[in-house]
Write a protein that holds these residues in place. Structure first.
Motif, PDB file in Angstrom:
ATOM      1  N   ALA A 124     -43.351 -13.195  13.216  1.00  0.00           N
ATOM      2  CA  ALA A 124     -43.023 -13.486  13.788  1.00  0.00           C
ATOM      3  C   ALA A 124     -41.885 -15.064  13.126  1.00  0.00           C
ATOM      4  O   ALA A 124     -41.637 -15.379  13.990  1.00  0.00           O
ATOM      5  N   PHE A 125     -42.067 -15.032  11.885  1.00  0.00           N
ATOM      6  CA  PHE A 125     -41.096 -16.283  11.737  1.00  0.00           C
ATOM      7  C   PHE A 125     -39.187 -15.325  11.733  1.00  0.00           C
ATOM      8  O   PHE A 125     -38.703 -16.527  12.488  1.00  0.00           O
ATOM      9  N   LEU A 126     -39.388 -14.151  11.912  1.00  0.00           N
ATOM     10  CA  LEU A 126     -38.671 -13.520  11.905  1.00  0.00           C
ATOM     11  C   LEU A 126     -37.842 -13.921  13.441  1.00  0.00           C
ATOM     12  O   LEU A 126     -36.739 -13.717  13.839  1.00  0.00           O
ATOM     13  N   ALA A 127     -39.136 -13.794  14.025  1.00  0.00           N
ATOM     14  CA  ALA A 127     -38.592 -13.152  15.438  1.00  0.00           C
ATOM     15  C   ALA A 127     -38.270 -14.662  15.851  1.00  0.00           C
ATOM     16  O   ALA A 127     -36.710 -14.338  16.886  1.00  0.00           O
ATOM     17  N   VAL A 128     -37.946 -15.876  15.614  1.00  0.00           N
ATOM     18  CA  VAL A 128     -37.551 -17.218  16.322  1.00  0.00           C
ATOM     19  C   VAL A 128     -36.294 -17.673  14.818  1.00  0.00           C
ATOM     20  O   VAL A 128     -35.760 -19.375  15.065  1.00  0.00           O
ATOM     21  N   ASN A 129     -35.865 -16.439  13.402  1.00  0.00           N
ATOM     22  CA  ASN A 129     -34.642 -16.801  12.388  1.00  0.00           C
ATOM     23  C   ASN A 129     -34.165 -15.938  12.792  1.00  0.00           C
ATOM     24  O   ASN A 129     -33.852 -15.016  11.823  1.00  0.00           O
ATOM     25  N   PRO A 130     -33.378 -15.995  13.741  1.00  0.00           N
ATOM     26  CA  PRO A 130     -32.521 -14.702  13.616  1.00  0.00           C
ATOM     27  C   PRO A 130     -31.298 -14.228  12.457  1.00  0.00           C
ATOM     28  O   PRO A 130     -31.215 -13.386  12.007  1.00  0.00           O
ATOM     29  N   ASN A 131     -30.684 -14.935  12.326  1.00  0.00           N
ATOM     30  CA  ASN A 131     -29.989 -14.907  11.203  1.00  0.00           C
ATOM     31  C   ASN A 131     -31.055 -14.816  10.112  1.00  0.00           C
ATOM     32  O   ASN A 131     -30.023 -14.143   8.920  1.00  0.00           O
ATOM     33  N   VAL A 132     -32.107 -14.959  10.028  1.00  0.00           N
ATOM     34  CA  VAL A 132     -32.707 -14.618   8.498  1.00  0.00           C
ATOM     35  C   VAL A 132     -32.932 -12.780   8.259  1.00  0.00           C
ATOM     36  O   VAL A 132     -32.944 -12.031   7.810  1.00  0.00           O
ATOM     37  N   LEU A 133     -33.404 -12.648   9.661  1.00  0.00           N
ATOM     38  CA  LEU A 133     -33.858 -10.979  10.335  1.00  0.00           C
ATOM     39  C   LEU A 133     -32.308 -10.329   9.727  1.00  0.00           C
ATOM     40  O   LEU A 133     -31.981  -9.042   9.699  1.00  0.00           O
ATOM     41  N   ASN A 134     -31.583 -10.814  10.822  1.00  0.00           N
ATOM     42  CA  ASN A 134     -29.610 -10.311  10.039  1.00  0.00           C
ATOM     43  C   ASN A 134     -29.565 -10.046   8.738  1.00  0.00           C
ATOM     44  O   ASN A 134     -29.269  -8.386   8.278  1.00  0.00           O
ATOM     45  N   VAL A 135     -30.315 -10.319   7.565  1.00  0.00           N
ATOM     46  CA  VAL A 135     -30.125 -10.573   6.516  1.00  0.00           C
ATOM     47  C   VAL A 135     -31.012  -9.268   5.763  1.00  0.00           C
ATOM     48  O   VAL A 135     -30.658  -8.878   5.114  1.00  0.00           O
ATOM     49  N   PHE A 136     -32.461  -9.472   6.231  1.00  0.00           N
ATOM     50  CA  PHE A 136     -32.999  -8.616   6.403  1.00  0.00           C
ATOM     51  C   PHE A 136     -32.944  -6.789   6.713  1.00  0.00           C
ATOM     52  O   PHE A 136     -33.236  -6.011   5.709  1.00  0.00           O
ATOM     53  N   ARG A 137     -32.099  -7.271   7.747  1.00  0.00           N
ATOM     54  CA  ARG A 137     -31.815  -5.576   8.085  1.00  0.00           C
ATOM     55  C   ARG A 137     -30.302  -5.122   7.759  1.00  0.00           C
ATOM     56  O   ARG A 137     -30.838  -4.289   6.803  1.00  0.00           O
ATOM     57  N   MET A 138     -29.506  -6.445   7.011  1.00  0.00           N
ATOM     58  CA  MET A 138     -28.406  -5.945   5.537  1.00  0.00           C
ATOM     59  C   MET A 138     -28.797  -5.567   4.739  1.00  0.00           C
ATOM     60  O   MET A 138     -28.398  -4.429   4.271  1.00  0.00           O
ATOM     61  N   ARG A 139     -30.096  -5.901   4.121  1.00  0.00           N
ATOM     62  CA  ARG A 139     -30.264  -5.770   2.227  1.00  0.00           C
ATOM     63  C   ARG A 139     -30.968  -4.165   2.489  1.00  0.00           C
ATOM     64  O   ARG A 139     -30.841  -3.496   1.861  1.00  0.00           O
ATOM     65  N   ALA A 140     -31.875  -3.819   3.899  1.00  0.00           N
ATOM     66  CA  ALA A 140     -32.060  -3.451   4.241  1.00  0.00           C
ATOM     67  C   ALA A 140     -31.759  -1.981   4.401  1.00  0.00           C
ATOM     68  O   ALA A 140     -31.938  -0.563   4.093  1.00  0.00           O
ATOM     69  N   ALA A 141     -30.195  -2.279   4.538  1.00  0.00           N
ATOM     70  CA  ALA A 141     -28.998  -0.761   5.527  1.00  0.00           C
ATOM     71  C   ALA A 141     -28.217  -0.272   3.706  1.00  0.00           C
ATOM     72  O   ALA A 141     -27.780   0.382   3.894  1.00  0.00           O
ATOM     73  N   ALA A 142     -28.387  -1.345   2.612  1.00  0.00           N
ATOM     74  CA  ALA A 142     -27.808  -1.148   1.396  1.00  0.00           C
ATOM     75  C   ALA A 142     -28.270   0.087   0.217  1.00  0.00           C
ATOM     76  O   ALA A 142     -29.055   0.329   0.831  1.00  0.00           O
ATOM     77  N   LEU A 143     -27.408   0.438  -0.027  1.00  0.00           N
ATOM     78  CA  LEU A 143     -27.311   1.067  -0.701  1.00  0.00           C
ATOM     79  C   LEU A 143     -27.516   0.806  -2.785  1.00  0.00           C
ATOM     80  O   LEU A 143     -27.851   0.206  -2.997  1.00  0.00           O
ATOM     81  N   ALA A 144     -28.137   1.235  -3.126  1.00  0.00           N
ATOM     82  CA  ALA A 144     -28.974   0.502  -4.482  1.00  0.00           C
ATOM     83  C   ALA A 144     -27.570   1.137  -5.342  1.00  0.00           C
ATOM     84  O   ALA A 144     -26.914   2.444  -5.031  1.00  0.00           O
ATOM     85  N   PRO A 145     -27.749   0.260  -6.353  1.00  0.00           N
ATOM     86  CA  PRO A 145     -26.432   1.059  -7.277  1.00  0.00           C
ATOM     87  C   PRO A 145     -27.034   2.015  -8.329  1.00  0.00           C
ATOM     88  O   PRO A 145     -28.091   3.155  -8.629  1.00  0.00           O
ATOM     89  N   VAL A 146     -25.999   2.925  -9.209  1.00  0.00           N
ATOM     90  CA  VAL A 146     -26.199   4.030  -9.833  1.00  0.00           C
ATOM     91  C   VAL A 146     -25.806   3.816 -11.107  1.00  0.00           C
ATOM     92  O   VAL A 146     -26.065   4.186 -11.819  1.00  0.00           O
ATOM     93  N   SER A 147     -25.566   2.588 -11.445  1.00  0.00           N
ATOM     94  CA  SER A 147     -24.981   1.456 -12.729  1.00  0.00           C
ATOM     95  C   SER A 147     -24.169   0.278 -12.253  1.00  0.00           C
ATOM     96  O   SER A 147     -23.897   0.058 -11.054  1.00  0.00           O
ATOM     97  N   PHE A 148     -24.795  -0.814 -13.477  1.00  0.00           N
ATOM     98  CA  PHE A 148     -24.518  -2.603 -13.107  1.00  0.00           C
ATOM     99  C   PHE A 148     -22.909  -2.539 -13.068  1.00  0.00           C
ATOM    100  O   PHE A 148     -22.403  -2.400 -12.319  1.00  0.00           O
ATOM    101  N   GLY A 149     -22.495  -0.928 -13.947  1.00  0.00           N
ATOM    102  CA  GLY A 149     -21.315  -1.220 -14.013  1.00  0.00           C
ATOM    103  C   GLY A 149     -20.197   0.151 -12.674  1.00  0.00           C
ATOM    104  O   GLY A 149     -19.394  -0.116 -12.876  1.00  0.00           O
TER     105      GLY A 149
END
Length: 322
Positions: free
Chosen positions: A137-162
């Motif tokens: 419900a919060f994300l539905a009325v805060n599209p900028n936050v929803l966009n960040v959630f979507r961007m992070r959900a699509a991100a790859l994970a590291p294989v190394s910090f380096g």
């Protein structure tokens, strides 16, 4: 922003984060699991075009780096978000920090929006799961936050910090010797290239797999990053941690960080290692980004909670989660 705004809602924010992610006494509220490393930083000549900051004038500066796992549970698996907090040790005894994430954006653009976000996700009963209906419900009325959630959900994970590129989610004002101002966003770019993997892979490995990989890598060679400035132009948002700058902005690499070996709070002489991103020096200034401003209060309160503050003067290294 006033100085007091740095402490606005800090206690509420920490309490609500604990409600969503769990409370693990002795550990940081976020990025609970981390390891410390030591090394050096040396700025390139072009750094002086942008800033007169003492650590960016070309001399070699000792540094410590805390690589960390995202989230508040130190016993969880790694995911797509990891952190890199760098402390520069200046000749006059001061320190300054550069705090970055493997993600480019934060979850809110104002203090009130972040409080609303973590409040919406509070479990319906203590210790229960995240309140998904409230969060949706919060994300539905805060599209900028929803966009960040979507961007992070699509991100790859590291294989190394380096092999991970790190980003400061806030803009800063750089001032050179002539008082010329440049607005910048900072990035650590690994010299060994960026590599990623599906986050699910990490759930089949040990909870400290990336720390072990870094320790093994450092036995044979240092790990290096270059500090890259993304140069702002008029009209670019300076106070919104949920907004990227347009593609194609000029990028200038101004120095090299070399990570050489693991270290510890005992060796560094600081059992807290509180990496406040607003602890700056002349030549670098915070913008009016309210999320950047509030971080000082949240970091200070989190540090006091996990350490006992002045009430607990136990020897260095005695606290968990450092």
């Amino acid at each position: 922003m006033t100085q007091n705004s740095q402490y606005r809602h800090a206690e509420t924010i920490i309490d609500r984060i604990h409600g969503v992610l769990g409370h693990f006494p002795g550990y940081r509220t976020l990025h609970a699991d981390g390891r410390l490393y030591k090394g050096t930083f040396k700025a390139y000549e072009q750094a002086r075009r942008f800033t007169r900051a003492a650590h960016l004038q070309g001399q070699e500066v000792p540094v410590s780096v805390r690589f960390s796992k995202g989230g508040g549970n130190p016993h969880a698996f790694f995911n797509a978000t990891v952190g890199m907090a760098t402390r520069f040790y200046l000749d006059d005894g001061r320190v300054t920090h550069l705090v970055m994430l493997s993600q480019k954006l934060f979850f809110a653009s104002t203090i009130e929006q972040f409080v609303g976000l973590v409040t919406s996700a509070q479990p319906l009963e203590p210790g229960g799961p995240v309140n998904k209906a409230g969060l949706d419900a919060f994300l539905a009325v805060n599209p900028n936050v929803l966009n960040v959630f979507r961007m992070r959900a699509a991100a790859l994970a590291p294989v190394s910090f380096g092999n991970t590129e790190f980003h400061a989610v806030h803009a800063f004002r750089y001032l050179n010797a002539s008082d010329e101002v440049t607005h910048v966003r900072c990035h650590w770019v690994p010299l060994d290239d960026v590599k990623g993997q599906a986050p699910e892979v990490l759930t089949h490995q040990s909870v400290d797999v990336l720390f072990g990989e870094m320790n093994e890598r450092l036995k044979t060679a240092p790990v290096s990053f270059e500090l890259e400035l993304e140069i702002g132009e008029p009209g670019d948002p300076l106070n919104d941690a949920t907004a990227l700058w347009p593609e194609g902005r000029q990028r200038v690499r101004i120095g090299r960080l070399t990570v050489t070996a693991p270290t510890s709070e005992d060796e560094l002489g600081d059992r807290l290692m509180n990496h406040d991103p607003t602890m700056l020096v002349d030549g670098i200034e915070a913008t009016d980004d309210p999320i950047l401003q509030i971080r000082r209060g949240v970091y200070e309160m989190s540090a006091a909670q996990r350490s006992g503050g002045w009430k607990d003067l136990a020897p260095a290294g005695s606290q968990a989660g450092e």
